[in-house]
Design an enzyme around this catalytic site. Structure first.
Site, PDB file in Angstrom:
ATOM      1  N   SER A  94      72.976  45.585  43.979  1.00 37.06           N
ATOM      2  CA  SER A  94      71.642  45.171  43.975  1.00 37.06           C
ATOM      3  C   SER A  94      70.586  46.290  43.202  1.00 37.06           C
ATOM      4  O   SER A  94      70.583  46.181  41.966  1.00 37.06           O
ATOM      5  CB  SER A  94      71.140  45.362  45.687  1.00 37.06           C
ATOM      6  OG  SER A  94      69.815  45.291  45.957  1.00 37.06           O
ATOM      7  N   ASP A 229      64.564  43.393  41.265  1.00 38.58           N
ATOM      8  CA  ASP A 229      65.725  44.588  41.195  1.00 38.58           C
ATOM      9  C   ASP A 229      66.852  43.863  40.394  1.00 38.58           C
ATOM     10  O   ASP A 229      66.605  42.862  39.963  1.00 38.58           O
ATOM     11  CB  ASP A 229      66.169  45.068  42.479  1.00 38.58           C
ATOM     12  CG  ASP A 229      66.610  43.829  43.466  1.00 38.58           C
ATOM     13  OD1 ASP A 229      66.581  42.874  42.867  1.00 38.58           O
ATOM     14  OD2 ASP A 229      67.413  44.462  44.603  1.00 38.58           O
ATOM     15  N   ASP A 231      69.585  42.294  41.211  1.00 45.30           N
ATOM     16  CA  ASP A 231      70.104  40.805  41.572  1.00 45.30           C
ATOM     17  C   ASP A 231      68.989  40.166  41.924  1.00 45.30           C
ATOM     18  O   ASP A 231      69.154  39.082  42.485  1.00 45.30           O
ATOM     19  CB  ASP A 231      71.287  41.269  42.570  1.00 45.30           C
ATOM     20  CG  ASP A 231      70.641  41.723  43.971  1.00 45.30           C
ATOM     21  OD1 ASP A 231      69.587  42.376  43.951  1.00 45.30           O
ATOM     22  OD2 ASP A 231      71.580  41.693  44.682  1.00 45.30           O
ATOM     23  N   ASP A 233      67.052  40.098  44.610  1.00 43.36           N
ATOM     24  CA  ASP A 233      66.722  39.653  45.857  1.00 43.36           C
ATOM     25  C   ASP A 233      65.449  40.575  46.558  1.00 43.36           C
ATOM     26  O   ASP A 233      65.288  40.513  47.592  1.00 43.36           O
ATOM     27  CB  ASP A 233      67.892  39.867  46.879  1.00 43.36           C
ATOM     28  CG  ASP A 233      68.349  41.254  47.044  1.00 43.36           C
ATOM     29  OD1 ASP A 233      67.716  42.211  46.213  1.00 43.36           O
ATOM     30  OD2 ASP A 233      68.915  41.351  47.832  1.00 43.36           O
TER      31      ASP A 233
END
Length: 296
Positions: A94, A229, A231, A233
């Site tokens: 993440s 960010d 990834d 999400d």
């Protein structure tokens, strides 16, 4: 073995807390728990291919068919799991620094594992087991292209607003500016070349990490800035004056747009969202961080 899962999946420094062996056993455990096809996606960190390959091997050995989505933003894998699989594995850390990586798991409804399911998986991770058959591996029938089509159909065209897009050299580096352009927006992209070392900025879209992006919004005369960010999400919003918009305001706008009657939020959101939702006659339920899917 201690508890593997934190507030959002399994994370740690690659080669130390998060190893290829762990990914192998993780994939094997998911295959045995799901009993069906496992979708597999990953972000663009340097260690993600190694972990994804190991997770695929574990799932295949556990008897599951593996459907590859490939390098994609986190929401794509969740949606693909809903459309084409019985479970999903996503390799990511993440918003953490580049030396980190991790693993997340989904069920066929696109939801992450509950605490109870995480505990069951942790037991399976401790002991690798072969299935009665060996699974096959192929590309998923639902992937990035299908996700973009669904997204554009849901959003529809917008005005030609000038937007600064900052995907942090992460998994949405190509996708985010492209989708914004498809809606009709004029896009200035920055940090939009995929690079798992995150050379442009650290992947967490915090005010401290977005100073240059906020300055660019001001200098370019843009009406909006969007930053993701690693990834994709998590999103941060910058207003036309180059100011970071607090998350509770972004969430409040989403709740208003959806006309939400019940909003489930983590305990760190603050009172702003509650005041907006309750002021409109809705209900706010607070729940522990990273575990909003467990109760409702």
């Amino acid at each position: 073995m201690g508890r593997l899962f934190g507030t959002a999946g399994l994370r740690g420094v690659f080669g130390r807390e998060v190893t290829v062996q762990l990914a192998l056993n993780f994939g094997n455990g998911i295959a045995r728990m799901s009993g069906g096809a496992v979708l597999l996606g990953w972000d663009n960190r340097l260690s993600s291919h190694a972990l994804a390959s190991a997770a695929a091997s574990g799932a295949l050995s556990g008897g599951a068919d593996v459907l590859l989505v490939g390098m994609c933003p986190f929401p794509v894998l969740a949606r693909a799991t809903m459309e084409a699989g019985d479970a999903g594995i996503y390799v990511t850390a993440s918003h953490n620094p580049p030396e980190y990586n991790g693993l997340k798991a989904f069920w066929g409804d696109g939801a992450e594992l509950t605490r109870e399911q995480e505990e069951e998986l942790e037991k399976m991770v401790e002991e690798f087991a072969y299935g009665e058959v060996i699974g096959s591996i192929q590309w998923s029938p639902y992937g990035v292209e299908e996700y973009v089509e669904d997204l554009l159909e849901a959003v529809g065209p917008s005005s030609s607003v000038l937007v600064v897009a900052d995907p942090a050299n992460g998994a949405a580096s190509i996708l985010a500016p492209s989708v914004l352009s498809e809606t009709g927006a004029r896009v200035i992209s920055v940090n939009s070349r995929p690079d798992g070392t995150f050379p442009g900025r650290m992947p967490e879209p915090s005010p401290e990490n977005l100073r240059e992006t906020m300055d660019l919004v001001r200098r370019a005369g843009a009406e909006l800035g969007l930053a993701w960010d690693g990834d994709a999400d998590r999103i941060a919003v910058i207003d036309g004056r180059g100011r970071f918009v607090p998350q509770y305001k972004v969430s409040s706008l989403a709740a208003m747009a959806l006309r939400a009657r019940r909003v489930i939020t983590s305990v760190d959101m603050g009172l702003g969202l509650r005041r907006v939702v309750e002021g409109l006659g809705g209900e706010v339920v607070e729940w522990r961080l990273g575990d909003l899917h467990s109760l409702y």
